[in-house]
Design a protein around this motif. Structure first.
Motif, PDB file in Angstrom:
ATOM      1  N   THR A   6     -51.797 -55.216 -32.040  1.00 11.88           N
ATOM      2  CA  THR A   6     -51.982 -56.133 -33.150  1.00 11.88           C
ATOM      3  C   THR A   6     -51.807 -57.539 -32.615  1.00 11.88           C
ATOM      4  OG1 THR A   6     -51.061 -54.541 -34.679  1.00 11.88           O
ATOM      5  CG2 THR A   6     -51.157 -56.805 -35.437  1.00 11.88           C
ATOM      6  N   CYS A  20     -57.083 -55.699 -35.389  1.00  8.59           N
ATOM      7  CA  CYS A  20     -56.759 -54.396 -34.823  1.00  8.59           C
ATOM      8  C   CYS A  20     -57.816 -54.058 -33.795  1.00  8.59           C
ATOM      9  CB  CYS A  20     -56.756 -53.320 -35.919  1.00  8.59           C
ATOM     10  SG  CYS A  20     -55.535 -53.596 -37.198  1.00  8.59           S
ATOM     11  N   GLN A  24     -60.542 -48.147 -37.655  1.00 11.68           N
ATOM     12  CA  GLN A  24     -59.873 -46.886 -37.950  1.00 11.68           C
ATOM     13  C   GLN A  24     -58.386 -46.956 -37.600  1.00 11.68           C
ATOM     14  OE1 GLN A  24     -62.634 -47.071 -35.906  1.00 11.68           O
ATOM     15  NE2 GLN A  24     -64.125 -46.511 -37.440  1.00 11.68           N
ATOM     16  N   GLU A  26     -56.190 -49.405 -38.056  1.00 13.14           N
ATOM     17  CA  GLU A  26     -55.461 -50.013 -39.169  1.00 13.14           C
ATOM     18  C   GLU A  26     -54.146 -50.662 -38.752  1.00 13.14           C
ATOM     19  OE1 GLU A  26     -54.904 -47.396 -42.465  1.00 13.14           O
ATOM     20  OE2 GLU A  26     -56.825 -46.436 -42.158  1.00 13.14           O
ATOM     21  N   CYS A  27     -53.810 -50.683 -37.494  1.00 16.42           N
ATOM     22  CA  CYS A  27     -52.601 -51.312 -36.972  1.00 16.42           C
ATOM     23  C   CYS A  27     -51.327 -50.746 -37.579  1.00 16.42           C
ATOM     24  CB  CYS A  27     -52.628 -52.822 -37.220  1.00 16.42           C
ATOM     25  SG  CYS A  27     -54.086 -53.668 -36.647  1.00 16.42           S
ATOM     26  N   VAL A  29     -50.637 -50.687 -40.590  1.00 15.60           N
ATOM     27  CA  VAL A  29     -50.327 -51.463 -41.794  1.00 15.60           C
ATOM     28  C   VAL A  29     -50.382 -50.594 -43.043  1.00 15.60           C
ATOM     29  CG1 VAL A  29     -51.101 -53.362 -43.246  1.00 15.60           C
ATOM     30  CG2 VAL A  29     -51.032 -53.640 -40.781  1.00 15.60           C
ATOM     31  N   ARG A  30     -51.368 -49.750 -43.147  1.00 18.60           N
ATOM     32  CA  ARG A  30     -51.520 -48.933 -44.364  1.00 18.60           C
ATOM     33  C   ARG A  30     -50.297 -48.051 -44.592  1.00 18.60           C
ATOM     34  NH1 ARG A  30     -56.916 -46.094 -46.016  1.00 18.60           N
ATOM     35  NH2 ARG A  30     -57.221 -48.241 -46.598  1.00 18.60           N
ATOM     36  N   ASP A  31     -49.807 -47.432 -43.528  1.00 14.99           N
ATOM     37  CA  ASP A  31     -48.647 -46.551 -43.635  1.00 14.99           C
ATOM     38  C   ASP A  31     -47.434 -47.305 -44.169  1.00 14.99           C
ATOM     39  OD1 ASP A  31     -47.296 -44.073 -43.268  1.00 14.99           O
ATOM     40  OD2 ASP A  31     -46.434 -44.857 -41.414  1.00 14.99           O
ATOM     41  N   LEU A  33     -47.450 -50.249 -45.821  1.00 12.45           N
ATOM     42  CA  LEU A  33     -47.716 -50.748 -47.173  1.00 12.45           C
ATOM     43  C   LEU A  33     -47.657 -49.637 -48.213  1.00 12.45           C
ATOM     44  CD1 LEU A  33     -50.512 -53.409 -46.624  1.00 12.45           C
ATOM     45  CD2 LEU A  33     -48.076 -53.777 -47.057  1.00 12.45           C
ATOM     46  N   ASP A  34     -48.069 -48.432 -47.839  1.00  9.10           N
ATOM     47  CA  ASP A  34     -47.952 -47.306 -48.769  1.00  9.10           C
ATOM     48  C   ASP A  34     -46.494 -47.085 -49.152  1.00  9.10           C
ATOM     49  OD1 ASP A  34     -50.662 -46.861 -48.859  1.00  9.10           O
ATOM     50  OD2 ASP A  34     -50.624 -45.135 -47.492  1.00  9.10           O
ATOM     51  N   ARG A  35     -45.604 -47.191 -48.188  1.00  6.13           N
ATOM     52  CA  ARG A  35     -44.186 -46.974 -48.458  1.00  6.13           C
ATOM     53  C   ARG A  35     -43.603 -48.142 -49.261  1.00  6.13           C
ATOM     54  NH1 ARG A  35     -43.141 -43.277 -48.678  1.00  6.13           N
ATOM     55  NH2 ARG A  35     -42.909 -42.385 -46.649  1.00  6.13           N
ATOM     56  N   ASP A  38     -44.904 -48.933 -53.059  1.00  5.17           N
ATOM     57  CA  ASP A  38     -44.659 -48.075 -54.217  1.00  5.17           C
ATOM     58  C   ASP A  38     -43.762 -48.817 -55.213  1.00  5.17           C
ATOM     59  OD1 ASP A  38     -41.894 -47.614 -53.714  1.00  5.17           O
ATOM     60  OD2 ASP A  38     -42.318 -45.868 -52.500  1.00  5.17           O
TER      61      ASP A  38
END
Length: 142
Positions: A6, A20, A24, A26-27, A29-31, A33-35, A38
């Motif tokens: 990154t 990135c 695919q 995603e660095c 980040v999605r994981d 941000l998902d946590r 919420d």
């Protein structure tokens, strides 16, 4: 540059600030941000930033009406991610305490920055919403 690297770059018009290696990738980040995106995780982190809390103390400290089940899931997920430490004391009934790990404490600086940004921009966001709502009176976006 290694896979998954990154880079934070100097902003240039039209270029992303964070890049990135591949879309695919995603660095990661999605994981994260998902946590943290919420409904309850940031509240738990904010409350534990002040220190160790027992389960019921944590439940009472969180704004809103978080159920016992949802709080249990939230702290377990944060524990799994290494942000929260859970300590069980061998008493009857067992006493369980939660506290932030060093990594969890490092997150509090980012949460404070986001909260400060939110407070500073709240009037501008409200004005933008009013303008948008007036221009789109039939929209169900709210």
């Amino acid at each position: 540059m290694s896979a998954g690297h990154t880079a934070v770059t100097t902003p240039v018009a039209g270029e992303p600030v964070i890049t990135c290696e591949t879309p695919q990738d995603e660095c990661g980040v999605r994981d994260v941000l998902d946590r943290l995106g919420d409904k309850w995780s940031v509240y738990v982190v904010v409350e534990l930033a002040a220190g160790v809390l027992r389960f019921k103390e944590l439940q009472r400290a969180i704004p809103g009406d978080i159920s016992q089940r949802m709080l249990t899931l939230t702290v377990r997920r944060l524990e799994r991610d290494g942000l929260v430490k859970r300590t069980v004391h061998p008493t009857i009934p067992p006493q369980v305490e939660y506290e932030l790990t060093d990594m969890g404490h490092s997150l509090t600086h980012l949460v404070k920055t986001l909260a400060d940004w939110s407070i500073a921009h709240r009037p501008a966001i409200a004005a933008a919403r009013e303008t948008w709502d007036a221009a789109h009176p039939d929209s169900d976006v709210r």
